[in-house]
Design a protein around this motif. Structure first.
Motif, PDB file in Angstrom:
ATOM      1  N   GLY A 165      53.866  34.888  38.971  1.00 57.07           N
ATOM      2  CA  GLY A 165      52.484  34.613  39.374  1.00 57.07           C
ATOM      3  C   GLY A 165      51.458  35.438  38.623  1.00 57.07           C
ATOM      4  O   GLY A 165      50.248  35.294  38.844  1.00 57.07           O
ATOM      5  N   MET A 166      51.916  36.254  37.702  1.00 60.48           N
ATOM      6  CA  MET A 166      51.006  37.098  36.921  1.00 60.48           C
ATOM      7  C   MET A 166      50.093  36.214  36.054  1.00 60.48           C
ATOM      8  O   MET A 166      50.534  35.237  35.454  1.00 60.48           O
ATOM      9  N   ILE A 167      48.777  36.528  36.024  1.00 57.26           N
ATOM     10  CA  ILE A 167      47.851  35.723  35.209  1.00 57.26           C
ATOM     11  C   ILE A 167      47.553  36.452  33.908  1.00 57.26           C
ATOM     12  O   ILE A 167      47.116  37.600  33.905  1.00 57.26           O
ATOM     13  N   ILE A 168      47.826  35.746  32.818  1.00 55.35           N
ATOM     14  CA  ILE A 168      47.537  36.314  31.499  1.00 55.35           C
ATOM     15  C   ILE A 168      46.351  35.548  30.899  1.00 55.35           C
ATOM     16  O   ILE A 168      46.347  34.311  30.862  1.00 55.35           O
ATOM     17  N   GLN A 169      45.315  36.305  30.456  1.00 61.70           N
ATOM     18  CA  GLN A 169      44.133  35.673  29.861  1.00 61.70           C
ATOM     19  C   GLN A 169      44.070  36.073  28.391  1.00 61.70           C
ATOM     20  O   GLN A 169      44.133  37.251  28.037  1.00 61.70           O
ATOM     21  N   ILE A 170      43.955  35.030  27.524  1.00 60.29           N
ATOM     22  CA  ILE A 170      43.843  35.277  26.081  1.00 60.29           C
ATOM     23  C   ILE A 170      42.453  34.827  25.648  1.00 60.29           C
ATOM     24  O   ILE A 170      42.095  33.650  25.807  1.00 60.29           O
ATOM     25  N   GLY A 171      41.654  35.693  25.106  1.00 60.09           N
ATOM     26  CA  GLY A 171      40.298  35.326  24.691  1.00 60.09           C
ATOM     27  C   GLY A 171      39.469  34.940  25.897  1.00 60.09           C
ATOM     28  O   GLY A 171      39.774  35.318  27.042  1.00 60.09           O
ATOM     29  N   LYS A 172      38.418  34.175  25.686  1.00 58.26           N
ATOM     30  CA  LYS A 172      37.517  33.877  26.790  1.00 58.26           C
ATOM     31  C   LYS A 172      37.974  32.734  27.667  1.00 58.26           C
ATOM     32  O   LYS A 172      37.650  32.677  28.838  1.00 58.26           O
ATOM     33  N   ARG A 173      38.726  31.793  27.079  1.00 54.07           N
ATOM     34  CA  ARG A 173      38.905  30.562  27.825  1.00 54.07           C
ATOM     35  C   ARG A 173      40.354  30.159  28.081  1.00 54.07           C
ATOM     36  O   ARG A 173      40.593  29.140  28.697  1.00 54.07           O
ATOM     37  N   LYS A 174      41.312  30.948  27.606  1.00 54.29           N
ATOM     38  CA  LYS A 174      42.714  30.548  27.778  1.00 54.29           C
ATOM     39  C   LYS A 174      43.366  31.373  28.897  1.00 54.29           C
ATOM     40  O   LYS A 174      43.438  32.600  28.817  1.00 54.29           O
ATOM     41  N   PHE A 175      43.806  30.668  29.947  1.00 51.49           N
ATOM     42  CA  PHE A 175      44.434  31.312  31.097  1.00 51.49           C
ATOM     43  C   PHE A 175      45.800  30.681  31.327  1.00 51.49           C
ATOM     44  O   PHE A 175      45.919  29.459  31.317  1.00 51.49           O
ATOM     45  N   VAL A 176      46.849  31.509  31.545  1.00 47.27           N
ATOM     46  CA  VAL A 176      48.142  30.954  31.943  1.00 47.27           C
ATOM     47  C   VAL A 176      48.689  31.751  33.127  1.00 47.27           C
ATOM     48  O   VAL A 176      48.344  32.918  33.312  1.00 47.27           O
ATOM     49  N   LYS A 177      49.520  31.056  33.914  1.00 44.00           N
ATOM     50  CA  LYS A 177      50.177  31.724  35.053  1.00 44.00           C
ATOM     51  C   LYS A 177      51.672  31.812  34.744  1.00 44.00           C
ATOM     52  O   LYS A 177      52.288  30.811  34.356  1.00 44.00           O
ATOM     53  N   LEU A 178      52.207  33.039  34.862  1.00 42.89           N
ATOM     54  CA  LEU A 178      53.609  33.248  34.514  1.00 42.89           C
ATOM     55  C   LEU A 178      54.523  32.909  35.685  1.00 42.89           C
ATOM     56  O   LEU A 178      54.276  33.318  36.821  1.00 42.89           O
ATOM     57  N   LYS A 179      55.558  32.112  35.392  1.00 45.72           N
ATOM     58  CA  LYS A 179      56.556  31.770  36.414  1.00 45.72           C
ATOM     59  C   LYS A 179      57.886  32.379  35.991  1.00 45.72           C
ATOM     60  O   LYS A 179      58.351  32.123  34.881  1.00 45.72           O
ATOM     61  N   MET A 180      58.468  33.163  36.878  1.00 39.96           N
ATOM     62  CA  MET A 180      59.773  33.738  36.571  1.00 39.96           C
ATOM     63  C   MET A 180      60.843  32.689  36.826  1.00 39.96           C
ATOM     64  O   MET A 180      60.951  32.161  37.935  1.00 39.96           O
ATOM     65  N   ASP A 181      61.619  32.355  35.813  1.00 38.57           N
ATOM     66  CA  ASP A 181      62.745  31.428  35.993  1.00 38.57           C
ATOM     67  C   ASP A 181      64.016  32.243  36.121  1.00 38.57           C
ATOM     68  O   ASP A 181      64.504  32.795  35.122  1.00 38.57           O
ATOM     69  N   LYS A 182      64.552  32.306  37.320  1.00 37.52           N
ATOM     70  CA  LYS A 182      65.754  33.133  37.497  1.00 37.52           C
ATOM     71  C   LYS A 182      66.921  32.270  37.952  1.00 37.52           C
ATOM     72  O   LYS A 182      66.727  31.254  38.610  1.00 37.52           O
TER      73      LYS A 182
END
Lengths: 416, 416
Positions: free
Chosen positions: A399-416
């Motif tokens: 669920g960690m949110i990683i933001q790259i630059g001003k407009r790129k956002f992704v949500k991390l999903k752990m696949d276990k």
């Protein structure tokens, strides 16, 4: 010179002047305005629409806001009943470069030309009224021309006149060779106007020499001379260079609404006036009003820019998309929060990893060196907090949110 | 470069060298001699004749000795089995001048072109072996050329190269306009050689630029390059200007034998060597011998000139006429007596009349002012005695001999 205009009724005169002032707005140069007034007067009296030519290179089209400067001008003509002549310069596209030196100018097949023309037509359809567009291919007449016709055509212009073209002049000064066939292209462009009997030809200021050829040859062939309207070249997002794909300073008209909105918001304030005039379909009075408010400080530059961005998105994606893009922008940038919808990225690696390796493994940036630069420039945020060091060891969390630059956002999903 | 020549037998080598030295004799420039040697070697080995091109303007022909300089050279090639390509430039003749500025370049009809070509062919037949002449009309291929072909052709030469032509250079320097179509003519002339696959092109030194075009374009079209042979321009009888009809310093090849002989005898001594080399069909060894004798003083210039004159008359009128012209000349000029046969002029006027009026009335000179000038210059003789005064009152007598200039004699007959 204004024989017809002088005979108009007062109402007709007002209409001619209204159109004249509309068409001249935003134009860099109109050659000459009095002939345009007279052509408008004639059109008003006879009820015949004017024919407005735009010449197009048949190589792969990728339409951006820079192109729309002339398209918006054409649209104004259409809205007043005039007809657009899109001239696909397929003849030259089909013969390639006879010197074989320019790899860029490769020979196109009939199918490629047709495909590119169709793409132009569709993309231009976002601005133009397709019912008032004639599509012409100059191979239709140019491939019929014989040497005898070419001698006649070439007899109507001097070598000195051709050498006045900027790029020819430069190459002569630098003693770089000019192949004789290069002199043929301005002739052909001019001859197209003779055949099409165009009333007006539009072009960017970099087309100054070429579009004047139509005027020159129409006169030589005893036709009514076209008026030339030169539109300014739109500077790109960098505020320095002409907008172009190769400079990566462009807003494509097929781009995603959020991207389009965001890119517009990144525009330097100094370019706003130009974009309002050249890149929007606002009414002339509204444009003038907005620019005036900007100049007097009655409107905040950020609000004016948001209106500009919303207008541009609306032109290519409709009102709903424009509204949504504005909301999205407000949420992300003004409230500094992540957007509602984010792309999920899946992570199967370990729970502790240096940030730079994580970014590379997730392919969020094209290369490790770009990831390094982005982190060093403070362009990477984890859960809204700026990442400080390249080699910082991350504890990866679902669920960690990683933001790259001003407009790129992704949500991390752990696949276990 | 001399791969084929090197493989020849000694006898074949001697033959190639003999022809080479023959063709180079009298030429101003051969570009380049080593290629000519190689072409000759190839022709000797394969038994295939070489093709020698001469381009002709299709406007009204009036052939004089100036033209025969190249014809004599062509004749040498024919005598060694090679083929002459007479190229009638009818394409340009048929299109006229597209600028409409040159009245001289009027548009010729098919009939006029055919007529002029036929006249060339007949007149040239006095020098050339008509069985070894191919007649070509460049309209055959040039009228088929399309714009696409022209772009290909024009892509094979630079503007800078074309501007090197002397007359273009001059006009650029003087800021006189050059119409673009004028650049097409050297291209067409070059393209003619591509089509004809000429081995050699002949021209006067004033054709230097144009005949090199054939070489240029043959190479660009991946053909074997033609060798260019430039012949000197023959000075006219004045010894100053190039022989031409407009300068009235020419010997036409259709002129009367006595006129031809007499004109040749009026040549300045300084031009004799040139005329022997360029205007006669003497064997190369005989030419060299005669010139040597002149230079050493072994032959009197007058005798050499008589041989020259007799040779020229023989070339265009045959041996008998040449012999007769020589006898006539000897009688009139060397023995200072009137010729055997004289034209009779009939006189019905009074018995006493001023000389100038008599000459005018008899129409022996074109105008009274020319008659005056001729008398003042001592050019009029009555019964062998120089007339002294313009207004001298003549007593007209039956059988009186009037001499005008060196060669015109009439006998007056009183009609009572």
């Amino acid at each position: 010179m204004q024989q017809i205009f002088d005979q108009l009724t007062p109402a007709q005169k007002r209409e001619a002047e209204r159109q004249l002032s509309l068409y001249m707005s935003g134009a860099q140069e109109v050659i000459p305005p009095e002939e345009l007034r007279e052509k408008l007067a004639k059109s008003i009296v006879t009820g015949s629409p004017l024919k407005i030519k735009l010449g197009l290179d048949p190589s792969a089209p990728d339409v951006h806001l820079g192109h729309t400067v002339v398209l918006n001008k054409l649209r104004q003509f259409q809205e007043n009943g005039h007809i657009v002549q899109l001239l696909i310069g397929d003849f030259t596209g089909k013969i390639g470069d006879p010197t074989g030196k320019s790899a860029a100018r490769k020979q196109l097949t009939d199918e490629e030309v047709q495909h590119n023309a169709k793409t132009y037509f569709e993309q231009f359809g976002k601005v133009l009224d397709q019912d008032k567009v004639e599509l012409h291919y100059n191979s239709k007449w140019l491939k019929q021309l014989k040497l005898e016709d070419m001698i006649e055509l070439a007899g109507k212009i001097t070598v000195a006149r051709l050498m006045e073209r900027d790029d020819f002049e430069e190459r002569i000064a630098m003693q770089k060779p000019i192949s004789l066939h290069e002199f043929f292209y301005p002739l052909m462009q001019g001859y197209d106007s003779v055949v099409l009997e165009s009333d007006i030809e539009l072009g960017g200021t970099d087309q100054h020499f070429n579009v004047l050829m139509g005027r020159h040859f129409q006169e030589k062939y005893k036709k009514e001379k076209q008026v030339v309207i030169l539109m300014p070249l739109l500077e790109g997002l960098d505020g320095v260079e002409k907008m172009s794909k190769s400079k990566n300073n462009y807003i494509g008209i097929d781009e995603d609404p959020n991207e389009m909105y965001g890119k517009t918001m990144s525009l330097p304030d100094s370019l706003m006036k130009t974009y309002i005039h050249l890149a929007t379909d606002l009414e002339l009075e509204d444009k003038k009003q907005l620019v005036k408010e900007l100049e007097t400080g009655a409107v905040h530059p950020r609000d004016a820019k948001m209106l500009l961005a919303k207008t541009i998105v609306r032109m290519y994606h409709g009102s709903a998309a424009a509204e949504a893009a504005e909301q999205q922008f407000k949420k992300v940038f003004q409230q500094k929060s992540a957007p509602d919808k984010m792309t999920d990225v899946h992570w199967k690696g370990g729970e502790t990893i240096p940030l730079i390796d994580l970014l590379a493994a997730l392919e969020l940036l094209p290369s490790k060196s770009e990831a390094r630069r982005m982190i060093q420039n403070g362009g990477v945020k984890i859960n809204g907090k700026k990442a400080e060091s390249i080699h910082e060891n991350m504890t990866v969390q679902d669920g960690m949110i990683i933001q790259i630059g001003k407009r790129k956002f992704v949500k991390l999903k752990m696949d276990k």
